[in-house]
Design an enzyme around this catalytic site. Structure first.
Site, short mmCIF file in Angstrom:
data_model
loop_
_atom_site.label_atom_id
_atom_site.label_comp_id
_atom_site.label_asym_id
_atom_site.label_seq_id
_atom_site.Cartn_x
_atom_site.Cartn_y
_atom_site.Cartn_z
N THR A 199 -2.64 -2.55 -1.53
CA THR A 199 -3.04 -3.95 -1.46
C THR A 199 -4.35 -4.10 -0.68
O THR A 199 -4.69 -3.25 0.16
CB THR A 199 -1.94 -4.77 -0.74
OG1 THR A 199 -2.42 -6.08 -0.46
CG2 THR A 199 -1.55 -4.13 0.57
N ASP A 200 -5.07 -5.21 -0.94
CA ASP A 200 -6.27 -5.50 -0.15
C ASP A 200 -5.93 -5.91 1.27
O ASP A 200 -6.81 -5.91 2.15
CB ASP A 200 -7.12 -6.58 -0.83
CG ASP A 200 -6.37 -7.89 -1.08
OD1 ASP A 200 -5.18 -8.00 -0.73
OD2 ASP A 200 -7.00 -8.81 -1.64
N GLU A 201 -4.68 -6.23 1.55
CA GLU A 201 -4.31 -6.69 2.89
C GLU A 201 -4.45 -5.61 3.95
O GLU A 201 -4.52 -5.91 5.15
CB GLU A 201 -2.89 -7.27 2.88
CG GLU A 201 -2.76 -8.50 2.01
CD GLU A 201 -1.47 -9.25 2.21
OE1 GLU A 201 -1.01 -9.32 3.37
OE2 GLU A 201 -0.92 -9.78 1.23
N LYS A 206 1.95 -0.73 4.46
CA LYS A 206 1.21 -0.26 3.29
C LYS A 206 0.04 0.63 3.71
O LYS A 206 -0.27 1.63 3.04
CB LYS A 206 0.71 -1.44 2.46
CG LYS A 206 1.81 -2.20 1.74
CD LYS A 206 2.53 -1.35 0.71
CE LYS A 206 1.64 -1.05 -0.48
NZ LYS A 206 2.39 -0.28 -1.54
N TYR A 233 3.89 -6.03 7.06
CA TYR A 233 3.76 -5.62 5.66
C TYR A 233 2.50 -4.79 5.44
O TYR A 233 2.55 -3.66 4.94
CB TYR A 233 3.75 -6.83 4.73
CG TYR A 233 3.16 -6.53 3.37
CD1 TYR A 233 3.76 -5.59 2.54
CD2 TYR A 233 2.00 -7.16 2.92
CE1 TYR A 233 3.22 -5.28 1.30
CE2 TYR A 233 1.46 -6.86 1.69
CZ TYR A 233 2.06 -5.92 0.88
OH TYR A 233 1.53 -5.61 -0.33
#
Length: 371
Positions: free
Chosen positions: A144-146, A174, A170
């Site tokens: 993810t970009d997060e 990741k 989260y």
């Protein structure tokens, strides 16, 4: 050195983890629709995993569903031995930021421990392959970009070299999985690829996420919760575009490389909700006998912001376009209209997934946040 032809690879199974979830089920359905070969689909069927997503391939002999956990080493090793996949796409993940704030333990277990055990099983399988099959094997870590943290307004979009700065349990989980995947390439030579995508939307998304939540609540005449001032910016990626990017990375991506996948659609959360409301006003106008007769946008309710809420994400997807020739085909305007139409046409699916447990969770998450 002999390397298998790509078409030979595609006739063999691919192992997809989390293939009953939102992105996973879309990927499985599109992979089979494209005639790419069999799929071994491993999914634990937690709350967001739903076999109804795969109803169209129930009787398709190319789809082999296995109910299980990626952290179950013996099960995963057996799947490798029995089916001999040419690639792994790791989509199994706990993925909702709000849930990670309330209960980070599940995120550590699935996203970190599970990814580690999957990598270990893949490494053992890969080492034992004949030379040609070993050279063509791929392990794709879908991320993810997060993991990159938050961008200031006007700052350049995230590139693959951007520093990792996760701000939630989260995104931290990741990020850890991404680092493990990188380490397995650098240390052991396992042919790992990593993709970091922006916010996905489209069919089969569990209605805890912004777009399906708003569609679901609007049709029921309930408040549409928007965090803070609603000016958080995200890059929106239609899920079918994401699936096509994953396919392209499997086909042509270089081991050890990371590819950012984005939709080139930066929108504020408030803009997204207002757009959904306008489409609903057009496609499903409120009946005059309803107790709610105002435009759907009148249901927008600002709620207290969540802790550590990143202000802006934006993906620079020029590398995957330059090196692999991929670019999204949907604009936000075309993709969001398809999405709203899908939810209107599949109300039974929504009813089946919005159980009592789901309703209890939404009350817990938003009920005490109205400002």
């Amino acid at each position: 050195m002999y390397v298998e032809h790509p078409m030979t690879r595609m006739s063999k199974p691919i192992l997809v983890t989390g293939g009953a979830g939102f992105i996973g089920s879309n990927f499985v359905l599109e992979w089979l629709a494209c005639g790419k070969g069999p799929v071994v689909n491993l999914d634990q069927l937690t709350y967001a995993g739903n076999l109804a997503n795969l109803a169209n391939v129930y009787n398709d002999s190319r789809h082999i569903f296995v109910h299980g956990d990626i952290a179950n080493t013996k099960l995963v090793e057996r799947l490798f031995a029995e089916h001999r996949p040419f690639a792994v796409v790791n989509l199994a993940a706990e993925s909702h930021v709000d849930r990670s704030i309330h209960g980070p333990g599940d995120f550590i277990q699935t996203n970190i421990v599970g990814s580690f055990r999957l990598l270990e099983a893949a490494r053992a399988y890969w080492i034992g392959l004949p030379e040609g099959e070993r050279a063509s094997f791929r392990f794709l870590q879908v991320s993810t970009d997060e993991v990159y943290g938050s961008l200031e307004p006007g700052a350049p979009a995230f590139q693959e070299s951007h520093r990792y700065e996760p701000n939630s349990p989260y995104s931290a989980s990741k990020a850890a999985a991404d680092h493990l995947a990188r380490a397995y390439y650098r240390t052991y030579g396992l042919p790992v690829l990593t993709t970091n995508c922006s916010n996905n939307y489209g069919p089969y998304q569990f209605p805890e996420k912004l777009i399906p939540l708003c569609i679901h609540n609007a049709l029921a005449g309930r408040p549409l919760p928007v965090y803070g001032d609603g000016q958080q910016i995200r890059d929106w990626l239609y899920v079918a575009d994401h699936c096509s990017a994953i396919r392209r990375v499997i086909e042509a991506g270089q081991p050890g490389e990371t590819y950012n996948i984005g939709g080139y659609n930066e929108k504020t959360n408030l803009d997204v909700v207002q757009t959904v409301c306008k489409i609903l006003d057009e496609l499903k106008p409120v009946a005059h006998h309803s107790s709610h007769i105002a435009p759907y946008a009148s249901l927008i309710t600002f709620v207290r912001d969540r802790p550590g809420h990143d202000r802006r994400y934006a993906i620079d997807a020029r590398k995957i376009e330059r090196e692999l020739g991929w670019r999204p085909t949907e604009t936000f305007e075309t993709g969001i209209r398809k999405t709203v139409r899908w939810y209107l046409d599949n109300t039974n699916w929504v009813s089946n997934v919005t159980s009592g447990a789901y309703r209890e969770w939404t009350v817990k998450q938003y009920g005490d946040r109205v400002v």
